[in-house]
Structure formats: C-alpha cells, structure tokens
Design a protein around this motif. Structure first.
Motif, short mmCIF file in Angstrom:
data_model
loop_
_atom_site.label_atom_id
_atom_site.label_comp_id
_atom_site.label_asym_id
_atom_site.label_seq_id
_atom_site.Cartn_x
_atom_site.Cartn_y
_atom_site.Cartn_z
N GLN A 172 7.62 0.13 7.23
CA GLN A 172 8.11 1.99 7.78
C GLN A 172 7.88 1.40 9.26
O GLN A 172 8.08 3.25 9.93
CB GLN A 172 6.89 2.69 6.83
CG GLN A 172 7.69 2.96 5.61
CD GLN A 172 6.87 4.02 4.76
OE1 GLN A 172 6.06 4.12 5.41
NE2 GLN A 172 6.80 3.74 3.61
N SER A 178 0.51 -1.40 0.48
CA SER A 178 0.42 0.19 0.10
C SER A 178 0.74 1.03 0.02
O SER A 178 2.05 1.63 0.02
CB SER A 178 -0.73 0.03 1.60
OG SER A 178 -0.32 0.43 2.50
N VAL A 179 0.14 2.37 -0.19
CA VAL A 179 0.85 3.89 -0.32
C VAL A 179 1.33 4.27 1.53
O VAL A 179 2.72 4.83 0.85
CB VAL A 179 -0.19 5.04 -1.33
CG1 VAL A 179 -0.17 4.43 -2.07
CG2 VAL A 179 -0.93 5.03 0.05
N ASP A 180 1.11 3.78 2.11
CA ASP A 180 1.65 4.20 3.23
C ASP A 180 2.36 2.62 4.35
O ASP A 180 3.06 2.83 5.66
CB ASP A 180 -0.01 4.41 4.28
CG ASP A 180 -1.28 2.85 4.29
OD1 ASP A 180 -0.19 2.21 4.22
OD2 ASP A 180 -1.83 2.89 5.17
N GLY A 181 3.25 2.50 3.17
CA GLY A 181 4.24 1.16 3.95
C GLY A 181 3.45 -0.38 4.24
O GLY A 181 4.81 -0.77 4.74
N GLN A 182 2.18 -0.38 4.19
CA GLN A 182 1.58 -1.59 4.98
C GLN A 182 2.27 -2.76 3.61
O GLN A 182 2.02 -2.22 2.44
CB GLN A 182 0.01 -2.12 4.82
CG GLN A 182 -0.18 -1.13 5.70
CD GLN A 182 0.06 -1.58 7.04
OE1 GLN A 182 -0.61 -2.94 7.45
NE2 GLN A 182 0.19 -0.55 7.94
N ASN A 224 -7.14 3.84 -1.54
CA ASN A 224 -7.24 4.50 -0.63
C ASN A 224 -6.47 3.12 0.20
O ASN A 224 -6.56 3.23 1.57
CB ASN A 224 -8.38 4.39 -0.31
CG ASN A 224 -9.05 3.54 -0.37
OD1 ASN A 224 -9.02 1.44 0.03
ND2 ASN A 224 -10.52 3.05 -0.56
N GLY A 225 -5.77 2.11 -0.34
CA GLY A 225 -5.13 1.83 1.61
C GLY A 225 -5.65 0.50 1.91
O GLY A 225 -5.09 -0.63 2.93
N HIS A 250 -4.12 -4.23 -2.32
CA HIS A 250 -4.07 -3.11 -1.84
C HIS A 250 -4.72 -2.42 -2.81
O HIS A 250 -4.64 -1.82 -3.82
CB HIS A 250 -3.96 -2.36 -0.82
CG HIS A 250 -2.51 -2.90 0.02
ND1 HIS A 250 -1.59 -3.76 -0.22
CD2 HIS A 250 -2.96 -2.65 1.63
CE1 HIS A 250 -1.51 -4.08 1.33
NE2 HIS A 250 -1.60 -3.62 1.96
N ASP A 279 3.55 -3.52 9.08
CA ASP A 279 3.93 -2.21 8.71
C ASP A 279 5.82 -2.21 8.57
O ASP A 279 6.22 -1.93 9.32
CB ASP A 279 3.11 -0.88 9.43
CG ASP A 279 3.50 0.33 10.11
OD1 ASP A 279 4.30 0.50 8.10
OD2 ASP A 279 3.44 1.44 9.86
#
Length: 256
Positions: A74, A55-59, A98-99, A95, A72
C-alpha cells in the motif's frame, strides 16, 4: 400420437433450457478469476517463493524456505530483506495479529523478524519445527487465534499471554493435499496442491473454488478483509501476487 410427440419435444427443450440457463451459472461460480496482478515485482528475479503472508496494515512477506522478504504493497512497494542473523531454514512464517512477522525455524525455534534482523523469542509452540504453514487471525475473530498445517492436518492455535499453543485439530475435506492456509475474522481459507480453494465459515466448509489464471501454478495465499492475495507463477517466469475479491461461494456437502 402427434400430441405425444409434441409433448416429448417440449419436455426435451425444457430440460435443455434448464441445463444451459439454470445449472450452468451455478457451475461457473466454482471458478474464480483474479481481479488483477499486483504491481509488485519479486525482490530477486531468481527467487522462487513458496509461502506468502499478509498483515492488516498492507505488509506482505514472501519466502522460499531459506530467505524472507517484506514489502508494503500500500506504500512504495519496495522489498526489504532478506532477514539477517537467521542462520537457519524456515518451515513456516506469518504476521501476528499486531502486525509482527514471526518465523518457525527448522530447529523448532520461533524467531521474530524486525528491521530485517532475526531475534529469538519464547513461544511455547508444541513441535513447532514441523509446522509447514502458519497463519494468525488479524481480524476480529474471537474463537480462533490462528491455524497451522502439519502432516496434512489443520491445527487450531491459541495465543495465551504471548504463548502460542496448539489447541486441537480441525476436520477438513477428505482426499486433498494441503499446501497453504490463512484466516481472517474467523474465516479459514485452505488451498490444495492443484489450485482448489476451500472456505470454512459459520462452522461449515464450502467449495471447491478453482483459482483460474491461464498457466499459473498457485503455491500460497493470505486472506484480507474482502478477499485474498495469492502467490502464483507461470513456468519459466517470475512469481506474481494476484488479488482476488471475495464473491458469494457455493456451499456443497463435503466429505470429511
């Protein structure tokens, strides 16, 4: 005669120089080594995952067709899962932009996976149960919402008002068996069963780029902003996640 012999020797030396110092670097660009292995152990020592999503948030999420775990990378790097109340096998998962993590169940149901629980959602995916790999564009690509693999074909996906639709089939390089696909900012990455990676950007395919790490068999990948993460495993060892940085690729005329 001596002059002709000397000229012939100079020509041979020039050809050898050309082969070693001109063509060899171009050949090397087809082989891509990972920057490093991510410091994340698999959620279970016995788990042999075959699919990966980012995902874009590091998942990241890994799965073996029956179980899916998330972490995660990150953050704390701890794994969560497997997801409960699924009561089914998964043919593909990914994903969304939107994650959120969604999975295609073997019975053609599409599940959203949140808080390690499975929830059925309504997504109108045509023949979703036969999708073997799935990816949604988490970047800023405007022309393509997602891609999927089905029976060795690359399918284009569109998301309209929360519904996922198969909008068409994309041409791919011929004579390959595809095992994984990912997309980011409209850039498609397609991996075959012998570790060769192809990239689709600006309406053309380039490659192959061979993922090289001694003894590692690659099974899946996911595209990120400046490269990709690949899921690989050495015989008799646990699987690992390897980080690759995107480098300049060599475009070649590919048979479609």
């Amino acid at each position: 005669v001596m002059l002709m012999v000397c000229a012939w020797m100079v020509a041979c030396m020039w050809c050898s120089w050309d082969v070693v110092f001109v063509h060899y670097p171009s050949f090397q660009e087809h082989f891509v080594r990972p920057d490093h292995v991510l410091p994340v152990k698999m959620p279970r020592p016995w788990l042999m995952p075959t699919q990966l999503s980012c995902s874009v948030d590091g998942q990241v999420a890994v799965g073996d067709g029956m179980r899916i775990f998330t972490a995660d990378i990150q953050g704390d790097g701890l794994w969560h899962g497997p997801f409960r109340n699924c009561d089914t096998a998964f043919s593909a998962f990914a994903h969304t932009s939107n994650g959120h993590l969604v999975a295609v169940a073997s019975g053609s149901a599409v599940l959203t996976l949140q808080d390690i629980e499975c929830h059925t959602i309504e997504l109108s995916v045509v023949d979703a149960g036969s999708l073997e790999a799935l990816a949604f564009d988490a970047g800023n690509g405007q022309d393509l919402d997602g891609v999927a693999l089905r029976e060795n074909q690359l399918l284009a996906l569109e998301v309209n008002h929360g519904h996922v639709e198969i909008s068409g089939r994309l041409s791919v390089p011929a004579n390959h068996t595809w095992i994984s696909v990912s997309v980011h900012d409209g850039r498609i990455l397609l991996l075959n069963d012998v570790g060769a990676l192809f990239e689709f950007i600006e309406s053309k395919w380039s490659g192959p780029m061979w993922l090289t790490e001694e003894g590692v068999a690659w099974s899946s990948l996911c595209a990120v902003q400046d490269g990709w993460i690949a899921l690989g495993r050495r015989a008799g060892q646990e699987a690992n996640l390897w980080r690759f940085r995107r480098r300049r690729t060599v475009s070649r005329a590919l048979e479609m």
